[in-house]
Design a protein around this motif. Sequence first.
Motif, PDB file in Angstrom:
ATOM      1  N   GLU A   5       0.834  -1.208   0.000  1.00 56.66           N
ATOM      2  CA  GLU A   5       0.000   0.000   0.000  1.00 56.66           C
ATOM      3  C   GLU A   5       0.869   1.258   0.000  1.00 56.66           C
ATOM      4  OE1 GLU A   5      -2.527  -0.583   3.351  1.00 56.66           O
ATOM      5  OE2 GLU A   5      -3.798  -2.029   2.318  1.00 56.66           O
ATOM      6  N   MET A   6       1.961   1.211   0.750  1.00 58.15           N
ATOM      7  CA  MET A   6       2.854   2.370   0.773  1.00 58.15           C
ATOM      8  C   MET A   6       3.499   2.588  -0.599  1.00 58.15           C
ATOM      9  SD  MET A   6       2.858   3.995   3.616  1.00 58.15           S
ATOM     10  CE  MET A   6       4.344   4.828   4.067  1.00 58.15           C
ATOM     11  N   PHE A   8       2.147   1.972  -3.462  1.00 60.09           N
ATOM     12  CA  PHE A   8       1.130   2.630  -4.297  1.00 60.09           C
ATOM     13  C   PHE A   8       1.060   4.123  -3.969  1.00 60.09           C
ATOM     14  CE2 PHE A   8      -0.539  -1.625  -5.268  1.00 60.09           C
ATOM     15  CZ  PHE A   8      -0.818  -1.466  -6.612  1.00 60.09           C
ATOM     16  N   LEU A  37      -0.916  15.755  -2.606  1.00 64.88           N
ATOM     17  CA  LEU A  37      -1.490  15.824  -1.258  1.00 64.88           C
ATOM     18  C   LEU A  37      -2.312  14.574  -0.936  1.00 64.88           C
ATOM     19  CD1 LEU A  37      -2.351  19.591  -1.291  1.00 64.88           C
ATOM     20  CD2 LEU A  37      -0.699  18.490   0.156  1.00 64.88           C
ATOM     21  N   ASN A  38      -2.971  14.004  -1.970  1.00 66.04           N
ATOM     22  CA  ASN A  38      -3.720  12.754  -1.753  1.00 66.04           C
ATOM     23  C   ASN A  38      -2.789  11.609  -1.381  1.00 66.04           C
ATOM     24  OD1 ASN A  38      -6.627  12.609  -1.972  1.00 66.04           O
ATOM     25  ND2 ASN A  38      -6.334  13.680  -3.894  1.00 66.04           N
ATOM     26  N   ILE A  41      -2.041  12.038   2.242  1.00 61.19           N
ATOM     27  CA  ILE A  41      -3.182  11.601   3.065  1.00 61.19           C
ATOM     28  C   ILE A  41      -3.246  10.073   3.105  1.00 61.19           C
ATOM     29  CG2 ILE A  41      -5.698  11.675   3.309  1.00 61.19           C
ATOM     30  CD1 ILE A  41      -5.574  14.361   1.765  1.00 61.19           C
ATOM     31  N   MET A  42      -2.975   9.472   1.933  1.00 64.48           N
ATOM     32  CA  MET A  42      -2.994   8.006   1.831  1.00 64.48           C
ATOM     33  C   MET A  42      -1.953   7.387   2.766  1.00 64.48           C
ATOM     34  SD  MET A  42      -2.904   6.309  -1.876  1.00 64.48           S
ATOM     35  CE  MET A  42      -2.594   4.589  -2.085  1.00 64.48           C
ATOM     36  N   ALA A  45      -3.158   7.653   6.311  1.00 62.80           N
ATOM     37  CA  ALA A  45      -4.221   6.688   6.628  1.00 62.80           C
ATOM     38  C   ALA A  45      -3.666   5.273   6.752  1.00 62.80           C
ATOM     39  CB  ALA A  45      -5.304   6.753   5.550  1.00 62.80           C
ATOM     40  N   ILE A  46      -2.722   4.937   5.866  1.00 58.62           N
ATOM     41  CA  ILE A  46      -2.140   3.585   5.900  1.00 58.62           C
ATOM     42  C   ILE A  46      -1.368   3.366   7.202  1.00 58.62           C
ATOM     43  CG2 ILE A  46      -0.446   2.068   4.798  1.00 58.62           C
ATOM     44  CD1 ILE A  46      -1.228   3.437   2.128  1.00 58.62           C
ATOM     45  N   THR A  47      -0.538   4.369   7.578  1.00 55.06           N
ATOM     46  CA  THR A  47       0.234   4.213   8.818  1.00 55.06           C
ATOM     47  C   THR A  47      -0.685   4.200  10.035  1.00 55.06           C
ATOM     48  OG1 THR A  47       0.669   6.572   8.696  1.00 55.06           O
ATOM     49  CG2 THR A  47       2.456   5.119   8.046  1.00 55.06           C
ATOM     50  N   ALA A  60      -4.424  14.004   8.664  1.00 54.94           N
ATOM     51  CA  ALA A  60      -5.026  13.826   7.339  1.00 54.94           C
ATOM     52  C   ALA A  60      -6.132  14.848   7.106  1.00 54.94           C
ATOM     53  CB  ALA A  60      -5.575  12.410   7.201  1.00 54.94           C
TER      54      ALA A  60
ATOM     55  N   LEU B   6      -6.248  -0.056  -5.690  1.00 60.58           N
ATOM     56  CA  LEU B   6      -5.147   0.910  -5.782  1.00 60.58           C
ATOM     57  C   LEU B   6      -4.562   0.971  -7.195  1.00 60.58           C
ATOM     58  CD1 LEU B   6      -3.376   0.307  -2.370  1.00 60.58           C
ATOM     59  CD2 LEU B   6      -4.740   2.253  -3.061  1.00 60.58           C
ATOM     60  N   LEU B  10      -4.263   4.357  -9.461  1.00 56.90           N
ATOM     61  CA  LEU B  10      -3.067   4.836 -10.182  1.00 56.90           C
ATOM     62  C   LEU B  10      -3.358   5.013 -11.673  1.00 56.90           C
ATOM     63  CD1 LEU B  10       0.198   3.175  -8.856  1.00 56.90           C
ATOM     64  CD2 LEU B  10      -0.636   5.478  -8.539  1.00 56.90           C
ATOM     65  N   LEU B  36     -10.272   6.593  -3.724  1.00 51.42           N
ATOM     66  CA  LEU B  36      -9.402   6.773  -2.550  1.00 51.42           C
ATOM     67  C   LEU B  36     -10.244   6.828  -1.271  1.00 51.42           C
ATOM     68  CD1 LEU B  36      -6.556   9.271  -3.499  1.00 51.42           C
ATOM     69  CD2 LEU B  36      -6.332   6.929  -2.735  1.00 51.42           C
ATOM     70  N   PHE B  39     -11.075   3.451  -0.387  1.00 51.68           N
ATOM     71  CA  PHE B  39      -9.890   2.802   0.184  1.00 51.68           C
ATOM     72  C   PHE B  39      -9.726   3.158   1.667  1.00 51.68           C
ATOM     73  CE2 PHE B  39      -5.230   3.259   0.980  1.00 51.68           C
ATOM     74  CZ  PHE B  39      -4.954   1.909   1.092  1.00 51.68           C
ATOM     75  N   TYR B  40      -9.963   4.422   2.007  1.00 55.32           N
ATOM     76  CA  TYR B  40      -9.868   4.822   3.419  1.00 55.32           C
ATOM     77  C   TYR B  40     -10.908   4.078   4.263  1.00 55.32           C
ATOM     78  CZ  TYR B  40      -7.165   8.702   1.501  1.00 55.32           C
ATOM     79  OH  TYR B  40      -6.247   9.445   0.824  1.00 55.32           O
ATOM     80  N   LEU B  43      -9.761   0.870   5.239  1.00 53.27           N
ATOM     81  CA  LEU B  43      -8.720   0.947   6.279  1.00 53.27           C
ATOM     82  C   LEU B  43      -9.312   1.308   7.650  1.00 53.27           C
ATOM     83  CD1 LEU B  43      -5.824   2.883   4.506  1.00 53.27           C
ATOM     84  CD2 LEU B  43      -5.902   0.466   5.031  1.00 53.27           C
ATOM     85  N   LEU B  48     -13.074   9.546   7.638  1.00 52.00           N
ATOM     86  CA  LEU B  48     -12.112  10.155   6.700  1.00 52.00           C
ATOM     87  C   LEU B  48     -12.521   9.856   5.263  1.00 52.00           C
ATOM     88  CD1 LEU B  48      -9.385  11.682   6.387  1.00 52.00           C
ATOM     89  CD2 LEU B  48      -8.287   9.457   6.322  1.00 52.00           C
ATOM     90  N   TYR B  56     -14.081  16.780   0.236  1.00 51.65           N
ATOM     91  CA  TYR B  56     -12.874  17.038  -0.570  1.00 51.65           C
ATOM     92  C   TYR B  56     -13.170  16.901  -2.063  1.00 51.65           C
ATOM     93  CZ  TYR B  56      -7.818  16.865  -1.476  1.00 51.65           C
ATOM     94  OH  TYR B  56      -6.548  17.113  -1.903  1.00 51.65           O
ATOM     95  N   PHE B  99      12.098   3.931   2.304  1.00 46.36           N
ATOM     96  CA  PHE B  99      11.067   3.224   3.062  1.00 46.36           C
ATOM     97  C   PHE B  99      11.509   1.814   3.421  1.00 46.36           C
ATOM     98  CE2 PHE B  99       7.328   0.432   3.052  1.00 46.36           C
ATOM     99  CZ  PHE B  99       6.700   0.933   4.174  1.00 46.36           C
TER     100      PHE B  99
END
Lengths: 99, 163
Positions: A5-6, A8, A37-38, A41-42, A45-47, A60, B6, B10, B36, B39-40, B43, B48, B56, B99
Amino acid sequence: MFNIEMFFAFGLFSLGLYGVSSGRDFLRIFFSLEMLLNAVIMMLAITAHHLGMTQNIVLAYLVIVLATLEAAAGLLIFAAANKVSGVIIPDELNGEVEK
Amino acid sequence: MTILLLTIVLALAAASLTIKRSVPAMVSFALMMFLLGIFYMTLDAKVLGLFQIFVYTGGIIVLMLFGVTIIGVAFPQAKSRPWSAVAAVLVFVALVALFVRGADKLQLTAGQATEDVHLFAAQFSDFVILFALIGSSLLYGTVKMAGLLKARKKSTAKGERDV
């Protein structure tokens, strides 16, 4: 799954960076800025989900507010620039001002 | 499922930058932001996700529609910068490398951080400085741009008067 996910999110960030630096018209630059910026935010949210860093959700929301304000300010500048000099590509506006 | 979602995100992001017509590009951008939001929600950040979709995406698309009325249905031709693609790829590689190098450490320290830090209590001053810097740079840019445009308007008006 966290790593994928990171990756992506990094991909979205790189796409946004490409859009901003390729120097096209204002609208696509705004799209790209929003993508940058998205991606941020992604990542937040993932972390928050995978690492339990719940404070990132608050960050976020702050980034969303900042992004909306930035888009509003940017579009106002774009509209003003278009009204004054009729350009829709930032590079051309730069040339106009230098003249 | 998440990977498929995802991947579509993209693909839609790339499409919004490469499509030559403004309205389809904006639609793919809106779809990307909507996905997106979904997707949130997957999660467990449902609020959000809803905020992303309704506030948004809605707000940004209305602003972009305003931009479309100025630009027209087709994007103008602009000079391309080949180095920008290379720069984007380099940044992607650098981000992935950073990372991968620090992922284990991040996972180890993440739990400790949430126990010690109660939202912004410990780092409040850092965030204030950061947002003040962003706000002041935005303000500086807006004022500078307004000044440039005003000067340009004056010179245009002067030129018209001379003619």
